[in-house]
Write a protein that holds these residues in place. Structure first.
Motif, short mmCIF file in Angstrom:
data_model
loop_
_atom_site.label_atom_id
_atom_site.label_comp_id
_atom_site.label_asym_id
_atom_site.label_seq_id
_atom_site.Cartn_x
_atom_site.Cartn_y
_atom_site.Cartn_z
N UNK A 106 0.76 -1.36 -0.01
CA UNK A 106 -0.22 0.27 0.03
C UNK A 106 1.16 1.45 0.12
N UNK A 107 0.27 2.85 -0.51
CA UNK A 107 0.89 4.07 0.19
C UNK A 107 1.65 3.41 0.77
N UNK A 108 1.81 3.56 2.63
CA UNK A 108 3.07 3.54 3.00
C UNK A 108 2.97 2.09 3.98
N UNK A 109 3.03 1.19 3.06
CA UNK A 109 3.40 0.17 4.08
C UNK A 109 2.78 -0.55 4.37
N UNK A 110 1.39 0.28 4.93
CA UNK A 110 0.82 -1.14 6.52
C UNK A 110 -0.21 -2.01 5.73
N UNK A 111 -0.12 -2.54 4.18
CA UNK A 111 -0.40 -3.29 3.86
C UNK A 111 0.14 -4.00 3.19
N UNK A 112 1.04 -5.20 3.27
CA UNK A 112 2.29 -6.24 2.35
C UNK A 112 1.68 -7.07 1.84
N UNK A 113 1.39 -7.76 0.52
CA UNK A 113 2.01 -9.00 -0.06
C UNK A 113 3.39 -9.51 -0.15
N UNK A 114 2.76 -10.80 -0.25
CA UNK A 114 3.85 -11.96 -0.01
C UNK A 114 4.78 -11.53 -1.95
N UNK A 115 3.77 -12.20 -2.47
CA UNK A 115 3.75 -11.82 -3.64
C UNK A 115 3.61 -13.23 -4.46
N UNK A 116 3.37 -13.13 -5.90
CA UNK A 116 2.16 -13.97 -6.30
C UNK A 116 2.99 -15.22 -6.25
N UNK A 117 2.12 -16.62 -5.75
CA UNK A 117 2.49 -18.18 -6.38
C UNK A 117 1.17 -19.13 -7.00
N UNK A 145 5.28 -21.28 5.09
CA UNK A 145 5.27 -21.35 7.12
C UNK A 145 3.69 -21.72 7.19
N UNK A 146 3.34 -22.55 7.69
CA UNK A 146 1.96 -23.13 8.60
C UNK A 146 1.16 -23.85 7.22
N UNK A 147 2.07 -23.82 6.01
CA UNK A 147 1.05 -24.06 4.88
C UNK A 147 0.35 -23.17 3.73
N UNK A 148 1.02 -22.19 4.41
CA UNK A 148 0.22 -20.42 3.76
C UNK A 148 1.23 -20.29 2.34
N UNK A 149 0.79 -20.16 1.54
CA UNK A 149 1.37 -19.80 -0.21
C UNK A 149 1.29 -18.36 -0.60
N UNK A 150 0.61 -17.41 0.12
CA UNK A 150 0.44 -16.39 -0.30
C UNK A 150 -0.29 -15.69 0.87
N UNK A 151 0.37 -14.51 1.53
CA UNK A 151 0.26 -13.74 2.51
C UNK A 151 -0.28 -12.27 2.72
N UNK A 152 -1.03 -12.02 3.45
CA UNK A 152 -1.16 -10.19 3.03
C UNK A 152 -1.22 -10.40 4.95
N UNK A 153 -0.01 -8.88 5.04
CA UNK A 153 0.28 -8.63 6.83
C UNK A 153 -0.64 -7.16 6.76
N UNK A 154 -1.33 -6.50 7.68
CA UNK A 154 -2.35 -5.60 8.26
C UNK A 154 -1.46 -5.17 8.75
#
Length: 315
Positions: free
Chosen positions: A148-159, A167-176
Motif C-alpha cells: 500500500x502507499x505507506x507499507x501498512x498493508x503488504x503482500x508476499x507476492x504471486x504464487x 510457513x504453516x502451509x500458507x502460499x500467499x500472505x497479506x500482512x496488515x
C-alpha cells in the motif's frame, strides 16, 4: 458451423436487488437458429427463481425445451448450470462483529499442488475502501501491487503453483499493520480467487484461508474455500473502522465467474451499505487487473472503446 449437438459455453451474471426479486419470476432462456435471413425461434427453457434459490431445483441439469409463441414444435433438451447467491448486507451492530485489539494481522491463503504435480494458481487480495464506498487502488494489495502507499498493508507476492509454503502451509500472505493504515481507509476486504481457467475451489482439495494475530500467534478464523462448491471467488472477511476502532466480520459469500477482485467492485460496494448508506453502486464498475501476457477488452470497461488511453508507470 452446422451441428446437431451445438454447444454455447458462455458465462454471464445477472444482479437483482431486493425490489427486483420475486420467487415467482423466471429466468427465460430462448433458443434460436441463426441463419442469413433471420433468427428462427426453436423454443425456450424457463427456470423459476424461487425454486433455484430454495434448492428445490438442481442448479445443474438437463431441461426439456418448451414451446413458445414463435415455435410450436420445440424438441430436445438444454443443459444449464446456474449459481444463485443471496447476498445479505453486513451489519456492524453489537454481537455481529469481533472487535480487533490486535495491531498486526496475517491473512494466509494456502493450497497444495494437484495430483500429478499439476500447478494451480489461487490469488489473495486485500481491497481498501474509503468513506464514499470507493475502492482505493493505491491502498489495495494483490499479486501485481505488493504494498500500500505507506507499507501498512503488504503482500508476499504471486504464487502460481501451490508449492511455496511460506510457513504453516500458507502460499500467499497479506500482512496488515492496523495502526498505520491511512485514516481515509474505513474498510478492508479479503478476497480469494481461482486464477487458473476452468478450475473452481471445489477442484482444489485442501485449500484454506486463515487470519492470525501476529503478536500472540492465535488464529482468529479459518475458512475452507473448497467447501463452497463450484465457485471461483470467495469474499472471506471485512475489517471495518468506526469511532471505536477496528472490527472484523466473516462474510463467506461467493461468486461463480470472477477470476480477480476487479470484476467484484459492485459487490464490494454493496457490502459497504451499513457504513456508507448512500453508496452509489453501478453494475458496470470494474477494475482491469492485468497479468503479464494477458489482455483486457476495453469495451467491458467503457462500453465503446475510448478515443485515447493514458498509460502510467510507478515505482
Amino acid at each position: 458451423k452446422k451441428s446437431l449437438d451445438p454447444e454455447w459455453n458462455e458465462t454471464f451474471k445477472i444482479h437483482l436487488n431486493a425490489r427486483q426479486y420475486s420467487p415467482t419470476h423466471e429466468l427465460q432462456l430462448c433458443l434460436f437458429d441463426s441463419d442469413m435471413m433471420k433468427d428462427d425461434a426453436m423454443g425456450e427453457v424457463r427456470l423459476k427463481l424461487g425454486d433455484l434459490a430454495s434448492g428445490m431445483m438442481k442448479h445443474e441439469m438437463w431441461h426439456k425445451v418448451q414451446q413458445c409463441k414463435a415455435c410450436t414444435d420445440a424438441t430436445g433438451e438444454l443443459h444449464v448450470k446456474v449459481s444463485v447467491v443471496l447476498r445479505k448486507p453486513l451489519c456492524l451492530k453489537r454481537g455481529n462483529k469481533m472487535p480487533l485489539n490486535n495491531s498486526r494481522l496475517l491473512v494466509g491463503l494456502g493450497w497444495p499442488v494437484l495430483a500429478g504435480n499439476r500447478p494451480v494458481d489461487l490469488d489473495l487480495s486485500c481491497v481498501a475502501v474509503d468513506a464514499r464506498g470507493e475502492v482505493l487502488m493505491e491502498e489495495t494489495v494483490y499479486y501485481a501491487d505488493l504494498s500500500s502507499s505507506n507499507g501498512a498493508i503488504r503482500h508476499t507476492g504471486d504464487e502460481r503453483e501451490g508449492d511455496e509454503d511460506l510457513g504453516e502451509g500458507d502460499d500467499e500472505i497479506v500482512i496488515v499493520n492496523l495502526p498505520q493504515v491511512p485514516p481515509r481507509v474505513i474498510a478492508l476486504f479479503f478476497v480469494a480467487t481461482v486464477a487458473t481457467e476452468n478450475m473452481t475451489f471445489q477442484d482444489i482439495p485442501g485449500n484454506r484461508l486463515r487470519m492470525v494475530d501476529m503478536a500472540s500467534g492465535r488464529e482468529l478464523f479459518r475458512v475452507l474455500p473448497e467447501t463452497v462448491g463450484k465457485h471461483t471467488a470467495l469474499f472471506c472477511a471485512r475489517l471495518a473502522r468506526d469511532a471505536s476502532g477496528w472490527s472484523m466480520q466473516v462474510i463467506g459469500d461467493v461468486d461463480h465467474t470472477a477470476r480477480d477482485f476487479g470484476t467484484l467492485v459492485p459487490e464490494i460496494k454493496m457490502y459497504m451499505k451499513d457504513l456508507v448508506p448512500n453508496v452509489q453502486v453501478k453494475m458496470t464498475d470494474r477494475v482491469a487487473i492485468m497479468r503479464k501476457g494477458g489482455n483486457v477488452r476495453l469495451s467491458d470497461y467503457w462500453g465503446a472503446p475510448p478515443a485515447s488511453v493514458t498509460l502510467g508507470l510507478a515505482w
